[in-house]
Design a protein around this motif. Structure first.
Motif, PDB file in Angstrom:
ATOM      1  N   MET A 157       0.747  -1.068   0.011  1.00 10.79           N
ATOM      2  CA  MET A 157       0.240  -0.063   0.056  1.00 10.79           C
ATOM      3  C   MET A 157       0.950   1.260  -0.026  1.00 10.79           C
ATOM      4  O   MET A 157       1.348   1.737   1.133  1.00 10.79           O
ATOM      5  CB  MET A 157      -0.898  -0.052   1.022  1.00 10.79           C
ATOM      6  CG  MET A 157      -2.067   0.898   1.016  1.00 10.79           C
ATOM      7  SD  MET A 157      -3.255   0.435   2.504  1.00 10.79           S
ATOM      8  CE  MET A 157      -2.272   0.427   3.885  1.00 10.79           C
ATOM      9  N   GLY A 167       1.634   5.213  -1.755  1.00  5.91           N
ATOM     10  CA  GLY A 167       1.037   6.320  -2.540  1.00  5.91           C
ATOM     11  C   GLY A 167       2.216   6.814  -3.256  1.00  5.91           C
ATOM     12  O   GLY A 167       3.525   6.691  -3.052  1.00  5.91           O
ATOM     13  N   GLU A 217      -2.772  11.665   2.861  1.00 10.98           N
ATOM     14  CA  GLU A 217      -2.251  10.313   2.861  1.00 10.98           C
ATOM     15  C   GLU A 217      -2.838   9.526   3.833  1.00 10.98           C
ATOM     16  O   GLU A 217      -3.231   8.305   3.174  1.00 10.98           O
ATOM     17  CB  GLU A 217      -0.714  10.170   2.954  1.00 10.98           C
ATOM     18  CG  GLU A 217       0.072  10.800   1.806  1.00 10.98           C
ATOM     19  CD  GLU A 217      -0.296  10.325   0.462  1.00 10.98           C
ATOM     20  OE1 GLU A 217       0.194   8.968   0.431  1.00 10.98           O
ATOM     21  OE2 GLU A 217      -0.381  10.854  -0.366  1.00 10.98           O
ATOM     22  N   GLN A 237      -6.316   8.547   2.371  1.00 11.62           N
ATOM     23  CA  GLN A 237      -6.246   7.967   1.287  1.00 11.62           C
ATOM     24  C   GLN A 237      -5.818   6.215   1.659  1.00 11.62           C
ATOM     25  O   GLN A 237      -6.490   5.403   1.044  1.00 11.62           O
ATOM     26  CB  GLN A 237      -5.128   8.145   0.003  1.00 11.62           C
ATOM     27  CG  GLN A 237      -5.065   7.741  -1.113  1.00 11.62           C
ATOM     28  CD  GLN A 237      -6.327   7.612  -1.941  1.00 11.62           C
ATOM     29  OE1 GLN A 237      -7.012   8.832  -1.961  1.00 11.62           O
ATOM     30  NE2 GLN A 237      -6.829   6.605  -2.605  1.00 11.62           N
ATOM     31  N   MET A 238      -5.122   6.121   2.616  1.00 14.58           N
ATOM     32  CA  MET A 238      -4.555   4.730   3.191  1.00 14.58           C
ATOM     33  C   MET A 238      -6.060   4.148   3.761  1.00 14.58           C
ATOM     34  O   MET A 238      -6.017   3.101   3.468  1.00 14.58           O
ATOM     35  CB  MET A 238      -3.700   5.080   4.350  1.00 14.58           C
ATOM     36  CG  MET A 238      -2.229   5.503   3.754  1.00 14.58           C
ATOM     37  SD  MET A 238      -1.249   6.014   4.989  1.00 14.58           S
ATOM     38  CE  MET A 238      -0.884   4.401   6.141  1.00 14.58           C
ATOM     39  N   GLU A 268      -8.152   3.179   0.741  1.00 16.84           N
ATOM     40  CA  GLU A 268      -7.587   1.853   0.101  1.00 16.84           C
ATOM     41  C   GLU A 268      -7.937   0.692   0.930  1.00 16.84           C
ATOM     42  O   GLU A 268      -8.168  -0.554   0.496  1.00 16.84           O
ATOM     43  CB  GLU A 268      -5.992   2.186  -0.217  1.00 16.84           C
ATOM     44  CG  GLU A 268      -5.712   3.095  -1.393  1.00 16.84           C
ATOM     45  CD  GLU A 268      -4.356   3.376  -1.175  1.00 16.84           C
ATOM     46  OE1 GLU A 268      -3.606   3.111  -0.463  1.00 16.84           O
ATOM     47  OE2 GLU A 268      -4.149   4.280  -1.892  1.00 16.84           O
ATOM     48  N   THR A 269      -7.648   0.635   2.432  1.00 16.07           N
ATOM     49  CA  THR A 269      -7.556  -0.410   3.253  1.00 16.07           C
ATOM     50  C   THR A 269      -9.085  -0.759   3.210  1.00 16.07           C
ATOM     51  O   THR A 269      -9.664  -2.079   3.142  1.00 16.07           O
ATOM     52  CB  THR A 269      -7.026  -0.013   4.641  1.00 16.07           C
ATOM     53  OG1 THR A 269      -5.939   0.424   4.448  1.00 16.07           O
ATOM     54  CG2 THR A 269      -7.134  -1.299   5.584  1.00 16.07           C
ATOM     55  N   GLN A 315     -11.525  -0.511   1.135  1.00 20.55           N
ATOM     56  CA  GLN A 315     -11.692  -0.923  -0.425  1.00 20.55           C
ATOM     57  C   GLN A 315     -11.052  -2.553  -0.376  1.00 20.55           C
ATOM     58  O   GLN A 315     -11.661  -3.338  -0.892  1.00 20.55           O
ATOM     59  CB  GLN A 315     -11.377  -0.409  -1.536  1.00 20.55           C
ATOM     60  CG  GLN A 315     -12.137   0.707  -1.791  1.00 20.55           C
ATOM     61  CD  GLN A 315     -11.312   2.002  -2.912  1.00 20.55           C
ATOM     62  OE1 GLN A 315     -10.149   1.578  -3.091  1.00 20.55           O
ATOM     63  NE2 GLN A 315     -12.005   2.906  -3.279  1.00 20.55           N
ATOM     64  N   LYS A 316      -9.932  -2.771   0.278  1.00 20.14           N
ATOM     65  CA  LYS A 316      -9.442  -3.896   0.162  1.00 20.14           C
ATOM     66  C   LYS A 316     -10.245  -5.120   0.908  1.00 20.14           C
ATOM     67  O   LYS A 316     -10.450  -6.103   0.377  1.00 20.14           O
ATOM     68  CB  LYS A 316      -7.821  -3.773   0.841  1.00 20.14           C
ATOM     69  CG  LYS A 316      -6.937  -4.674   0.440  1.00 20.14           C
ATOM     70  CD  LYS A 316      -5.503  -4.554   0.704  1.00 20.14           C
ATOM     71  CE  LYS A 316      -4.441  -5.263  -0.104  1.00 20.14           C
ATOM     72  NZ  LYS A 316      -3.253  -4.716   0.251  1.00 20.14           N
ATOM     73  N   TRP A 363      -2.447   3.068   8.889  1.00 23.76           N
ATOM     74  CA  TRP A 363      -3.379   4.637   9.042  1.00 23.76           C
ATOM     75  C   TRP A 363      -3.370   5.190  10.304  1.00 23.76           C
ATOM     76  O   TRP A 363      -3.374   6.224  10.513  1.00 23.76           O
ATOM     77  CB  TRP A 363      -4.531   4.000   8.694  1.00 23.76           C
ATOM     78  CG  TRP A 363      -5.817   5.011   8.464  1.00 23.76           C
ATOM     79  CD1 TRP A 363      -5.905   6.306   7.860  1.00 23.76           C
ATOM     80  CD2 TRP A 363      -6.725   4.815   9.347  1.00 23.76           C
ATOM     81  NE1 TRP A 363      -6.954   6.958   8.354  1.00 23.76           N
ATOM     82  CE2 TRP A 363      -7.462   6.027   9.382  1.00 23.76           C
ATOM     83  CE3 TRP A 363      -7.157   3.729  10.381  1.00 23.76           C
ATOM     84  CZ2 TRP A 363      -8.676   6.124  10.108  1.00 23.76           C
ATOM     85  CZ3 TRP A 363      -8.094   4.110  11.292  1.00 23.76           C
ATOM     86  CH2 TRP A 363      -9.068   5.432  10.991  1.00 23.76           C
TER      87      TRP A 363
END
Length: 197
Positions: A1, A3, A103, A106-107, A110-111, A113-114, A150
């Motif tokens: 993960m 960016g 950031e 965004q983290m 992303e997490t 969504q994962k 995060w």
């Protein structure tokens, strides 16, 4: 993960001219490129912010005295200090913290969504606690591990925002004592940022 974002910040010129010394022979940084990795492991960012904070807020009374010239009035002295040193310094510090805040956001996305896209199969099937009493704990540990970075960045941002709030409030009070007492220097800084973005 990871960016791909990065931003480079350079300490104000007049800060670089001063001979600052730090404990433990900490290297004097003049330019730093901020990335997600540096937000997750912020030791270099902490050093850079410490240099910037020391170079303005910690020694503000000395800085204001440096701008005092026999021919100039205190109003001029203060305006020059604010525009040439203090506000650019504050803006860099704010920029670094805001970058890491973005950031962190965004983290989290992303997490999240994962987890939602891959469903429970990515972290193993749900096991009945009677068959494997440790399964629930292992699932929880796996989820915590995914969110650890995060949380770390989010906490770092919150801590540094608090430090900045204390420092800028103290500096605002010193400015009101030494410069124009009816000015709102924090509001003036917000305008400076709008004009210099």
């Amino acid at each position: 993960m990871t960016g791909n974002n990065e931003r480079t910040f350079t300490a104000p010129e007049n800060l670089l001219e001063s001979n600052l010394t730090f404990p433990d022979d900490e290297p004097t940084l003049t330019t730093i490129t901020v990335t997600r990795e540096r937000c997750v492991d912020p030791s270099l960012l902490d050093s850079f912010l410490r240099i910037l904070r020391h170079g303005s807020d910690d020694i503000i009374r000395q800085k204001l005295n440096n701008y005092r010239k026999p021919s100039s009035n205190s109003e001029n002295k203060c305006e020059r200090f604010l525009k040439q040193e203090l506000y650019p310094n504050w803006q860099i510090r704010s920029g670094i913290i805001s970058f890491c805040d973005q950031e962190a956001t965004q983290m989290k996305v992303e997490t999240d969504q994962k987890f939602s896209n891959t469903g429970s199969s990515a972290i193993g099937p749900l096991t009945d606690a009677r068959i494997d009493p440790y399964a629930a704990r292992e699932r929880l540990e796996d989820q915590e591990a995914r969110y650890r970075n995060w949380t770390k960045v989010k906490d770092w941002v919150a801590n540094n925002r608090q430090i900045e709030q204390i420092l800028t409030s103290t500096t605002d009070r010193i400015l009101r004592q030494n410069c124009e007492q009816n000015k709102d220097y924090l509001k003036q800084f917000a305008q400076f940022c709008k004009d210099n973005t």
